[in-house]
Design a protein around this motif. Structure first.
Motif, PDB file in Angstrom:
ATOM      1  N   GLY A 212       0.817  -1.217   0.000  1.00 22.96           N
ATOM      2  CA  GLY A 212       0.000   0.000   0.000  1.00 22.96           C
ATOM      3  C   GLY A 212       0.844   1.258   0.000  1.00 22.96           C
ATOM      4  N   TYR A 213       1.852   1.298   0.862  1.00 24.36           N
ATOM      5  CA  TYR A 213       2.737   2.462   0.889  1.00 24.36           C
ATOM      6  C   TYR A 213       3.425   2.642  -0.461  1.00 24.36           C
ATOM      7  CZ  TYR A 213       2.655   3.161   6.022  1.00 24.36           C
ATOM      8  OH  TYR A 213       2.294   3.436   7.321  1.00 24.36           O
ATOM      9  N   GLY A 214       3.945   1.520  -1.012  1.00 22.49           N
ATOM     10  CA  GLY A 214       4.662   1.599  -2.281  1.00 22.49           C
ATOM     11  C   GLY A 214       3.775   2.091  -3.410  1.00 22.49           C
ATOM     12  N   SER A 215       2.514   1.671  -3.407  1.00 22.23           N
ATOM     13  CA  SER A 215       1.571   2.122  -4.424  1.00 22.23           C
ATOM     14  C   SER A 215       1.396   3.638  -4.375  1.00 22.23           C
ATOM     15  CB  SER A 215       0.223   1.418  -4.221  1.00 22.23           C
ATOM     16  OG  SER A 215      -0.739   1.881  -5.138  1.00 22.23           O
ATOM     17  N   VAL A 216       1.288   4.167  -3.173  1.00 21.89           N
ATOM     18  CA  VAL A 216       1.128   5.621  -3.022  1.00 21.89           C
ATOM     19  C   VAL A 216       2.403   6.350  -3.434  1.00 21.89           C
ATOM     20  CG1 VAL A 216       0.665   7.485  -1.380  1.00 21.89           C
ATOM     21  CG2 VAL A 216      -0.622   5.340  -1.230  1.00 21.89           C
ATOM     22  N   VAL A 243      -3.389  -4.199   1.268  1.00 24.19           N
ATOM     23  CA  VAL A 243      -3.030  -3.215   0.240  1.00 24.19           C
ATOM     24  C   VAL A 243      -3.899  -1.972   0.385  1.00 24.19           C
ATOM     25  CG1 VAL A 243      -2.763  -2.760  -2.216  1.00 24.19           C
ATOM     26  CG2 VAL A 243      -2.292  -5.052  -1.324  1.00 24.19           C
ATOM     27  N   ALA A 244      -5.203  -2.176   0.465  1.00 26.30           N
ATOM     28  CA  ALA A 244      -6.129  -1.043   0.542  1.00 26.30           C
ATOM     29  C   ALA A 244      -5.963  -0.263   1.844  1.00 26.30           C
ATOM     30  CB  ALA A 244      -7.567  -1.533   0.404  1.00 26.30           C
ATOM     31  N   ILE A 245      -5.878  -0.978   2.955  1.00 30.99           N
ATOM     32  CA  ILE A 245      -5.786  -0.311   4.266  1.00 30.99           C
ATOM     33  C   ILE A 245      -4.557   0.590   4.332  1.00 30.99           C
ATOM     34  CG2 ILE A 245      -5.333  -0.704   6.722  1.00 30.99           C
ATOM     35  CD1 ILE A 245      -7.209  -3.137   6.538  1.00 30.99           C
ATOM     36  N   TYR A 246      -3.426   0.076   3.852  1.00 30.63           N
ATOM     37  CA  TYR A 246      -2.198   0.871   3.997  1.00 30.63           C
ATOM     38  C   TYR A 246      -1.994   1.843   2.845  1.00 30.63           C
ATOM     39  CZ  TYR A 246      -1.732  -1.715   8.156  1.00 30.63           C
ATOM     40  OH  TYR A 246      -1.995  -2.215   9.414  1.00 30.63           O
ATOM     41  N   THR A 247      -2.733   1.660   1.757  1.00 27.22           N
ATOM     42  CA  THR A 247      -2.846   2.734   0.772  1.00 27.22           C
ATOM     43  C   THR A 247      -3.574   3.910   1.403  1.00 27.22           C
ATOM     44  OG1 THR A 247      -2.815   1.250  -1.142  1.00 27.22           O
ATOM     45  CG2 THR A 247      -3.870   3.386  -1.445  1.00 27.22           C
ATOM     46  N   ILE A 248      -4.676   3.626   2.072  1.00 27.11           N
ATOM     47  CA  ILE A 248      -5.460   4.668   2.745  1.00 27.11           C
ATOM     48  C   ILE A 248      -4.619   5.373   3.806  1.00 27.11           C
ATOM     49  CG2 ILE A 248      -7.404   5.002   4.332  1.00 27.11           C
ATOM     50  CD1 ILE A 248      -8.887   2.814   2.687  1.00 27.11           C
ATOM     51  N   ALA A 377       3.529  -0.391  -9.898  1.00 25.58           N
ATOM     52  CA  ALA A 377       2.958   0.347  -8.774  1.00 25.58           C
ATOM     53  C   ALA A 377       2.795  -0.498  -7.525  1.00 25.58           C
ATOM     54  CB  ALA A 377       1.595   0.935  -9.178  1.00 25.58           C
ATOM     55  N   ASN A 378       2.574  -1.814  -7.662  1.00 24.29           N
ATOM     56  CA  ASN A 378       2.378  -2.613  -6.453  1.00 24.29           C
ATOM     57  C   ASN A 378       3.586  -3.480  -6.115  1.00 24.29           C
ATOM     58  OD1 ASN A 378       2.277  -5.036  -7.900  1.00 24.29           O
ATOM     59  ND2 ASN A 378       0.102  -5.381  -7.578  1.00 24.29           N
ATOM     60  N   ALA A 379       4.743  -3.077  -6.595  1.00 21.70           N
ATOM     61  CA  ALA A 379       5.971  -3.850  -6.349  1.00 21.70           C
ATOM     62  C   ALA A 379       6.539  -3.636  -4.951  1.00 21.70           C
ATOM     63  CB  ALA A 379       7.034  -3.493  -7.393  1.00 21.70           C
ATOM     64  N   GLY A 380       5.916  -2.785  -4.149  1.00 25.58           N
ATOM     65  CA  GLY A 380       6.430  -2.516  -2.811  1.00 25.58           C
ATOM     66  C   GLY A 380       6.427  -3.729  -1.912  1.00 25.58           C
ATOM     67  N   LYS A 406      14.162   2.827   2.325  1.00 24.06           N
ATOM     68  CA  LYS A 406      14.608   1.965   1.226  1.00 24.06           C
ATOM     69  C   LYS A 406      13.457   1.704   0.249  1.00 24.06           C
ATOM     70  CE  LYS A 406      17.999  -0.485   4.139  1.00 24.06           C
ATOM     71  NZ  LYS A 406      19.246  -0.103   3.486  1.00 24.06           N
ATOM     72  N   LEU A 407      12.253   1.448   0.797  1.00 17.92           N
ATOM     73  CA  LEU A 407      11.085   1.201  -0.034  1.00 17.92           C
ATOM     74  C   LEU A 407      10.786   2.398  -0.925  1.00 17.92           C
ATOM     75  CD1 LEU A 407       8.447  -0.262  -0.884  1.00 17.92           C
ATOM     76  CD2 LEU A 407       7.385   0.677   1.187  1.00 17.92           C
ATOM     77  N   ARG A 408      10.796   3.574  -0.339  1.00 18.10           N
ATOM     78  CA  ARG A 408      10.468   4.786  -1.102  1.00 18.10           C
ATOM     79  C   ARG A 408      11.471   5.002  -2.232  1.00 18.10           C
ATOM     80  NH1 ARG A 408       8.138  10.240   1.698  1.00 18.10           N
ATOM     81  NH2 ARG A 408       7.316  11.189  -0.211  1.00 18.10           N
ATOM     82  N   GLN A 409      12.750   4.750  -1.964  1.00 21.58           N
ATOM     83  CA  GLN A 409      13.771   4.940  -2.988  1.00 21.58           C
ATOM     84  C   GLN A 409      13.634   3.908  -4.107  1.00 21.58           C
ATOM     85  OE1 GLN A 409      16.096   7.491  -3.352  1.00 21.58           O
ATOM     86  NE2 GLN A 409      16.183   6.491  -5.368  1.00 21.58           N
ATOM     87  N   ILE A 410      13.330   2.654  -3.745  1.00 22.97           N
ATOM     88  CA  ILE A 410      13.168   1.624  -4.771  1.00 22.97           C
ATOM     89  C   ILE A 410      11.960   1.924  -5.647  1.00 22.97           C
ATOM     90  CG2 ILE A 410      12.635  -0.817  -5.153  1.00 22.97           C
ATOM     91  CD1 ILE A 410      14.407  -1.437  -2.701  1.00 22.97           C
TER      92      ILE A 410
END
Length: 453
Positions: A212-216, A243-248, A377-380, A406-410
């Motif tokens: 979810g974070y990675g998608s955002v 995915v949805a909860i942590y996208t939100i 987009a969902n590779a996080g 690290k996630l944000r940079q990838i």
């Protein structure tokens, strides 16, 4: 033979050899046609027969899972593991427990995983697995017994340098725990053979949040490229799993307002924004239907799926700036896409695997809607799974902040790679083509290097 004729031949072979596997055929069709600019430029892929080789799994494992329910009755389910490609590293991909799981679903997910994993820049191949077992309505003991029986059949084919499964729909920390416990009992090895483990015994911080974070983060990169940001945007999110909860959750942190979520029974529209605490309590603690959310929040509108018998989903009727389809495959169809365009949606960012139908994707492209494809987009999630593997291998533990950085940079690297590849092949901004070409090229070149294996 022309490139287009070659692609048609390969797709015909897939369809004739894999009858009824429509999701796999759909995924292969999308990937192969998007590769045309690369295939016309570089004849090596034809010479080395890459299209034929890359669309056939290296190994397909189908097994019977017998388990005992709480009434002492023996139940039987199918189990699957499709190890699709190991050219750049050991197989990596989730396990899905859901009644819709069949071989075609698992092959489509495994095929997508090959290119998604290549995009991360990490050394992991692609695989997927699961069962038509449904955890809903089962007791913890029944789920435990099923997981133990499933792992008893699967364990000979996995290992920390061979194949490292993770979670997916229906497989969360509880199921991973039962699976890992059985693997450890059988092999007498405490090793990083599964990811998504509990933080107490080898899991990684931020793994649950990662997809979810990675998608955002990916959506923010798209918006930034065109001088926009998430700040102040109204967002529609489908699904109510991790995915949805942590996208939100991350959308709120980025200054956006997520106004929807959904489950298999219906959709919540909360004009003032989804109450994240209520959603987590309902879905992560009590495992309840979203009908309960409407009871807790009378100002929210709940629409059951029966309201849309034509297969459409109410989520996409809600006006929004950005859509995050984060539930399952083919959940956003052509009529949904038209609704989004009519309401001024500027970006569709896929949190799920292949949630947008081909006709919907084509329509969004025609109308100039920006599009974040799922394999980028969902590779996080798989990114943080690999980070978990790295921590396990070095016996280290990174903080939540370290993993998130690290996630944000990838995710930024994935966006840059897809965008730069789209520029290279004269389709600037087409991230579907950019992601597919980039992922394919890395895997195909590695296959060529390694010979006829």
């Amino acid at each position: 033979m022309s490139v287009e004729a070659h692609i048609k031949k390969v797709l015909h072979t897939i369809e004739s050899q894999s009858p009824g596997q429509k999701e796999f055929y759909q995924a292969a069709h999308e990937v192969l046609y998007s590769l045309m600019p690369l295939l016309k430029e570089d004849e090596r892929y034809d010479y080395f027969n890459i299209l034929e080789r890359i669309t056939v799994p290296e190994r397909t494992i189908i097994f019977k899972v017998n388990w005992v329910d709480d009434h002492g009755r023996i139940k039987t389910n199918f189990g699957y593991r499709v190890q699709f490609n190991s050219a750049i590293g050991p197989y990596k991909g989730g396990l899905r427990f859901h009644p819709t799981v069949n071989l075609g679903i698992v092959k489509f997910l495994g095929f997508e995983q090959v290119f998604k994993n290549a995009l991360t820049g990490l050394q992991i191949g692609g695989a997927k697995g699961g069962s038509n077992f449904d955890p809903k309505g089962k007791s913890d003991n029944e789920i435990m017994r099923f997981c133990q029986a499933f792992m008893t059949e699967l364990y000979p084919y996995i290992g920390e340098t061979q194949d490292i499964p993770a979670g997916d729909i229906g497989v969360g920390p509880r199921e991973i725990g039962y699976l890992f416990g059985q693997y450890k009992k059988i092999t007498r090895q405490f090793e990083g053979v599964l990811t998504g483990k509990d933080i107490k015994w080898g899991g990684s911080n931020a793994r649950k949040e990662a997809t979810g974070y990675g998608s955002v983060y990916f959506a923010e990169n798209i918006l930034n490229k065109y001088g926009e940001s998430l700040e102040g945007k109204r967002c529609c999110v489908s699904g109510s799993g991790n995915v949805a909860i942590y996208t939100i959750e991350k959308l709120y942190e980025m200054g956006a307002t997520p106004v929807s979520c959904s489950d298999s029974k219906g959709t919540i529209y909360h004009e003032n924004g989804i109450d994240l605490n209520s959603l987590k309590a309902i879905k992560e603690i009590n495992y309840q239907s979203l009908e309960v959310y409407a009871q807790v929040h009378p100002d929210a509108v709940y629409t059951p799926v029966s309201h849309y018998p034509d297969g459409r989903h109410m989520v996409w009727d809600i006006p929004c700036d950005i859509a995050f389809p984060s539930a399952t495959q083919n959940e956003l169809n052509l009529e949904d896409a038209k609704k989004l365009v009519d309401h001024g949606c500027m970006l569709v960012n896929e949190g799920a695997n292949m949630p947008t139908t081909p006709k919907a994707m084509e329509y969004l492209k025609e109308k100039g809607v920006w599009f974040g494809p799922g394999k980028a987009a969902n590779a996080g999630g798989v990114t943080t799974s690999q980070l978990e593997m790295s921590q396990n291998a070095s016996m280290a533990k990174w903080s939540f902040e370290e993993v998130d950085i690290k996630l944000r940079q990838i995710m930024r690297n994935i966006f840059d790679t897809a965008y730069e590849t789209s520029v290279e092949f004269d389709c600037e901004g087409d991230l579907v083509s950019g992601a597919n070409i980039s992922g394919f090229r890395k895997v195909a070149d590695s296959m060529i290097d390694q010979g006829s294996v």
